[in-house]
Scaffold this motif. Structure first.
Motif, short mmCIF file in Angstrom:
data_model
loop_
_atom_site.label_atom_id
_atom_site.label_comp_id
_atom_site.label_asym_id
_atom_site.label_seq_id
_atom_site.Cartn_x
_atom_site.Cartn_y
_atom_site.Cartn_z
N ASP A 16 0.82 -1.15 -0.11
CA ASP A 16 -0.02 0.15 0.01
C ASP A 16 0.96 1.20 0.12
O ASP A 16 1.88 1.29 0.75
N TRP A 17 0.47 2.19 -0.83
CA TRP A 17 1.06 3.45 -0.96
C TRP A 17 2.43 3.55 -1.47
O TRP A 17 3.18 4.42 -1.58
N THR A 18 3.03 2.24 -1.72
CA THR A 18 4.26 2.16 -2.63
C THR A 18 4.41 1.38 -3.70
O THR A 18 4.04 2.05 -4.83
N LEU A 19 3.87 0.20 -3.70
CA LEU A 19 3.76 -0.69 -5.08
C LEU A 19 2.31 -0.14 -5.62
O LEU A 19 2.42 0.02 -7.06
N PHE A 78 -9.19 -4.64 -8.49
CA PHE A 78 -7.66 -4.52 -8.26
C PHE A 78 -7.17 -4.26 -9.55
O PHE A 78 -6.16 -3.69 -9.69
N ARG A 79 -7.72 -4.54 -10.64
CA ARG A 79 -7.26 -4.45 -12.16
C ARG A 79 -7.13 -2.75 -12.33
O ARG A 79 -6.49 -2.20 -13.19
N ALA A 80 -7.99 -1.95 -11.72
CA ALA A 80 -8.21 -0.71 -11.65
C ALA A 80 -7.35 0.30 -10.57
O ALA A 80 -7.50 1.39 -10.56
N ILE A 81 -6.76 -0.62 -9.75
CA ILE A 81 -5.98 0.24 -8.63
C ILE A 81 -4.70 1.14 -9.22
O ILE A 81 -4.16 0.65 -10.22
N PRO A 82 -4.56 2.20 -8.96
CA PRO A 82 -3.90 3.11 -9.42
C PRO A 82 -2.30 2.90 -9.26
O PRO A 82 -2.09 2.52 -8.08
N PHE A 83 -1.51 3.12 -10.12
CA PHE A 83 -0.03 2.83 -10.09
C PHE A 83 0.55 4.42 -10.68
O PHE A 83 0.20 4.80 -11.50
N HIS A 84 1.60 4.74 -9.76
CA HIS A 84 2.55 5.95 -10.42
C HIS A 84 3.01 5.23 -11.61
O HIS A 84 3.62 4.28 -11.64
N GLN A 85 3.38 6.27 -12.60
CA GLN A 85 4.03 5.86 -13.73
C GLN A 85 5.49 5.42 -13.36
O GLN A 85 5.97 4.57 -14.13
N GLU A 86 6.09 6.02 -12.50
CA GLU A 86 7.42 6.01 -11.81
C GLU A 86 7.63 4.48 -11.67
O GLU A 86 8.59 3.65 -11.78
N MET A 87 6.69 3.91 -10.99
CA MET A 87 6.35 2.54 -10.47
C MET A 87 6.25 1.42 -11.45
O MET A 87 6.94 0.54 -11.52
#
Length: 106
Positions: A16-19, A78-87
């Motif tokens: 959470d909040w990282t990956l 979960f397929r829609a959970i946000p990711f940062h582009q950097e991650m």
């Protein structure tokens, strides 16, 4: 560039909040059933002494047993959970260098 040796790189992620850029414990309920999420938020405010794990047990029982949501509903959300582009970039790098990297997710 990777080192010219047999040394491997260890990469450790908190989930959470990282990956993922979200609290995965509440993301599914909040995005599938906002009314249930609001009810559970109130329940937690009045029952914090029981702790987070007990609260999540209660939430998942309501989500799966009472509301009848399925494993597929959870996976779809979960397929829609946000990711940062950097991650995403970091994960692509790790994938491209999988012979040189060990990954652990906490």
């Amino acid at each position: 560039k990777m080192q010219e040796s047999n040394d491997r790189i260890l990469v450790v992620f908190d989930f959470d909040w990282t990956l993922v850029d979200e609290n995965s414990d509440t993301f599914v309920v909040k995005n599938v059933d906002i009314e249930l999420y609001n009810e559970l938020s109130e329940y937690y405010k009045n029952n914090t002494e029981k702790g987070w794990t007990s609260f999540m047990d209660h939430a998942m029982v309501r989500f799966t047993k009472e509301k009848q949501y399925t494993k597929e509903d959870i996976k779809e959300c979960f397929r829609a959970i946000p990711f940062h582009q950097e991650m995403r970039d970091a994960l692509n790098y790790i994938t491209d260098h999988s012979n040189d990297v060990d990954v652990k997710i906490l």
